[in-house]
Design a protein around this motif. Structure first.
Motif, PDB file in Angstrom:
ATOM      1  N   THR A   1       0.849  -1.193   0.000  1.00 56.82           N
ATOM      2  CA  THR A   1       0.000   0.000   0.000  1.00 56.82           C
ATOM      3  C   THR A   1       0.883   1.242   0.000  1.00 56.82           C
ATOM      4  O   THR A   1       1.992   1.228   0.534  1.00 56.82           O
ATOM      5  CB  THR A   1      -0.927   0.016   1.231  1.00 56.82           C
ATOM      6  N   LEU A   2       0.388   2.320  -0.599  1.00 49.25           N
ATOM      7  CA  LEU A   2       1.139   3.562  -0.691  1.00 49.25           C
ATOM      8  C   LEU A   2       0.598   4.577   0.305  1.00 49.25           C
ATOM      9  O   LEU A   2      -0.615   4.813   0.351  1.00 49.25           O
ATOM     10  CB  LEU A   2       1.054   4.130  -2.111  1.00 49.25           C
ATOM     11  N   TRP A   3       1.486   5.150   1.083  1.00 48.19           N
ATOM     12  CA  TRP A   3       1.155   6.157   2.090  1.00 48.19           C
ATOM     13  C   TRP A   3       1.932   7.415   1.750  1.00 48.19           C
ATOM     14  O   TRP A   3       3.128   7.346   1.442  1.00 48.19           O
ATOM     15  CB  TRP A   3       1.549   5.665   3.474  1.00 48.19           C
ATOM     16  N   THR A   4       1.260   8.579   1.784  1.00 50.33           N
ATOM     17  CA  THR A   4       1.926   9.833   1.466  1.00 50.33           C
ATOM     18  C   THR A   4       1.705  10.852   2.578  1.00 50.33           C
ATOM     19  O   THR A   4       0.736  10.769   3.336  1.00 50.33           O
ATOM     20  CB  THR A   4       1.420  10.408   0.126  1.00 50.33           C
ATOM     21  N   PHE A   5       2.613  11.822   2.642  1.00 49.06           N
ATOM     22  CA  PHE A   5       2.497  12.905   3.621  1.00 49.06           C
ATOM     23  C   PHE A   5       3.417  14.036   3.189  1.00 49.06           C
ATOM     24  O   PHE A   5       4.310  13.846   2.366  1.00 49.06           O
ATOM     25  CB  PHE A   5       2.832  12.433   5.037  1.00 49.06           C
ATOM     26  N   GLY A   6       3.145  15.230   3.717  1.00 54.22           N
ATOM     27  CA  GLY A   6       3.938  16.403   3.363  1.00 54.22           C
ATOM     28  C   GLY A   6       3.087  17.442   2.661  1.00 54.22           C
ATOM     29  O   GLY A   6       1.902  17.608   2.953  1.00 54.22           O
ATOM     30  N   ASN A   7       3.689  18.113   1.684  1.00 59.06           N
ATOM     31  CA  ASN A   7       3.025  19.193   0.948  1.00 59.06           C
ATOM     32  C   ASN A   7       2.052  18.610  -0.078  1.00 59.06           C
ATOM     33  O   ASN A   7       2.446  17.837  -0.943  1.00 59.06           O
ATOM     34  CB  ASN A   7       4.084  20.050   0.257  1.00 59.06           C
ATOM     35  N   ASN A   8       0.798  18.999  -0.004  1.00 55.07           N
ATOM     36  CA  ASN A   8      -0.248  18.465  -0.879  1.00 55.07           C
ATOM     37  C   ASN A   8      -0.696  19.466  -1.951  1.00 55.07           C
ATOM     38  O   ASN A   8      -1.734  19.294  -2.564  1.00 55.07           O
ATOM     39  CB  ASN A   8      -1.455  18.035  -0.030  1.00 55.07           C
ATOM     40  N   THR A   9       0.084  20.515  -2.199  1.00 53.83           N
ATOM     41  CA  THR A   9      -0.260  21.484  -3.237  1.00 53.83           C
ATOM     42  C   THR A   9      -0.408  20.770  -4.579  1.00 53.83           C
ATOM     43  O   THR A   9       0.376  19.887  -4.907  1.00 53.83           O
ATOM     44  CB  THR A   9       0.831  22.569  -3.327  1.00 53.83           C
ATOM     45  N   LYS A  10      -1.428  21.149  -5.340  1.00 53.89           N
ATOM     46  CA  LYS A  10      -1.710  20.564  -6.667  1.00 53.89           C
ATOM     47  C   LYS A  10      -2.026  19.075  -6.595  1.00 53.89           C
ATOM     48  O   LYS A  10      -1.969  18.370  -7.578  1.00 53.89           O
ATOM     49  CB  LYS A  10      -0.550  20.790  -7.638  1.00 53.89           C
ATOM     50  N   GLY A  11      -2.352  18.568  -5.391  1.00 49.88           N
ATOM     51  CA  GLY A  11      -2.717  17.166  -5.245  1.00 49.88           C
ATOM     52  C   GLY A  11      -1.555  16.212  -5.331  1.00 49.88           C
ATOM     53  O   GLY A  11      -1.732  15.021  -5.580  1.00 49.88           O
ATOM     54  N   ARG A  12      -0.348  16.688  -5.096  1.00 54.76           N
ATOM     55  CA  ARG A  12       0.841  15.848  -5.288  1.00 54.76           C
ATOM     56  C   ARG A  12       0.925  14.642  -4.362  1.00 54.76           C
ATOM     57  O   ARG A  12       1.748  13.764  -4.569  1.00 54.76           O
ATOM     58  CB  ARG A  12       2.106  16.675  -5.191  1.00 54.76           C
ATOM     59  N   LEU A  13       0.034  14.578  -3.348  1.00 53.28           N
ATOM     60  CA  LEU A  13       0.024  13.397  -2.475  1.00 53.28           C
ATOM     61  C   LEU A  13      -0.920  12.305  -2.972  1.00 53.28           C
ATOM     62  O   LEU A  13      -0.914  11.194  -2.451  1.00 53.28           O
ATOM     63  CB  LEU A  13      -0.340  13.794  -1.039  1.00 53.28           C
ATOM     64  N   GLY A  14      -1.748  12.614  -3.987  1.00 54.05           N
ATOM     65  CA  GLY A  14      -2.626  11.596  -4.570  1.00 54.05           C
ATOM     66  C   GLY A  14      -3.820  11.224  -3.717  1.00 54.05           C
ATOM     67  O   GLY A  14      -4.372  10.139  -3.858  1.00 54.05           O
ATOM     68  N   LEU A  15      -4.255  12.128  -2.847  1.00 54.34           N
ATOM     69  CA  LEU A  15      -5.325  11.822  -1.899  1.00 54.34           C
ATOM     70  C   LEU A  15      -6.714  12.196  -2.414  1.00 54.34           C
ATOM     71  O   LEU A  15      -7.694  12.048  -1.693  1.00 54.34           O
ATOM     72  CB  LEU A  15      -5.043  12.532  -0.568  1.00 54.34           C
ATOM     73  N   GLY A  16      -6.814  12.706  -3.645  1.00 50.94           N
ATOM     74  CA  GLY A  16      -8.116  13.035  -4.227  1.00 50.94           C
ATOM     75  C   GLY A  16      -8.534  14.473  -4.026  1.00 50.94           C
ATOM     76  O   GLY A  16      -9.591  14.888  -4.491  1.00 50.94           O
ATOM     77  N   SER A  17      -7.725  15.256  -3.330  1.00 51.15           N
ATOM     78  CA  SER A  17      -8.018  16.653  -3.050  1.00 51.15           C
ATOM     79  C   SER A  17      -6.703  17.380  -2.836  1.00 51.15           C
ATOM     80  O   SER A  17      -5.685  16.757  -2.528  1.00 51.15           O
ATOM     81  CB  SER A  17      -8.886  16.767  -1.796  1.00 51.15           C
TER      82      SER A  17
END
Length: 135
Positions: free
Chosen positions: A2-18
């Protein structure tokens, strides 16, 4: 896995749907990949976009796409992982491309990807096989 992301989410770069919240301080599951039953084997983060490779060798990209760095044929930002499909401008003997079996528009998709690197506004992917478009 599974892929887990964190940090800066500008432009959706974390892939979380928002693209909100802008900063994510705890590891957060990228649920769209899990729901699609994609087993992630590697990932890479650029300055404004990210990507991952699955066990099946498929390439998914998301985030900023203003300069086409996601490779999906558009310049539209993607808030969730998007399977990279390329235009049919490739010959049948191109390395790493295979004819999309279920498509009626002769699309090709990247396959057998073994490595991915995202940088500022660029992406590089390494394909393990040579495809003739008939597989």
């Amino acid at each position: 896995g599974t892929l887990w992301t964190f940090g800066n989410n500008t432009k959706g770069r974390l892939g979380l749907g928002s693209s909100t919240p802008r900063f994510v301080s705890k590891p957060t599951l990228v649920t769209s990949l899990q729901k699609a039953k994609q087993y992630v084997v590697s990932s890479s983060c650029g300055e404004r976009h990210s990507g991952c490779v699955t066990r099946e060798g498929l390439l998914f990209m998301w985030g900023y796409n203003g300069k086409g760095c996601l490779g999906d044929g558009t310049c539209e930002d993607r808030l969730e992982p998007t399977h990279v499909i390329t235009a049919a401008a490739h010959s049948d003997d191109n390395v790493g491309f295979s004819k999309e079996k279920s498509s009626s528009d002769s699309s090709y998709y990247l396959k057998s990807i073994v490595s991915l690197e995202c940088s500022n506004d660029s992406t590089a992917a390494i394909a393990a096989t040579i495809c003739n478009g008939s597989d």
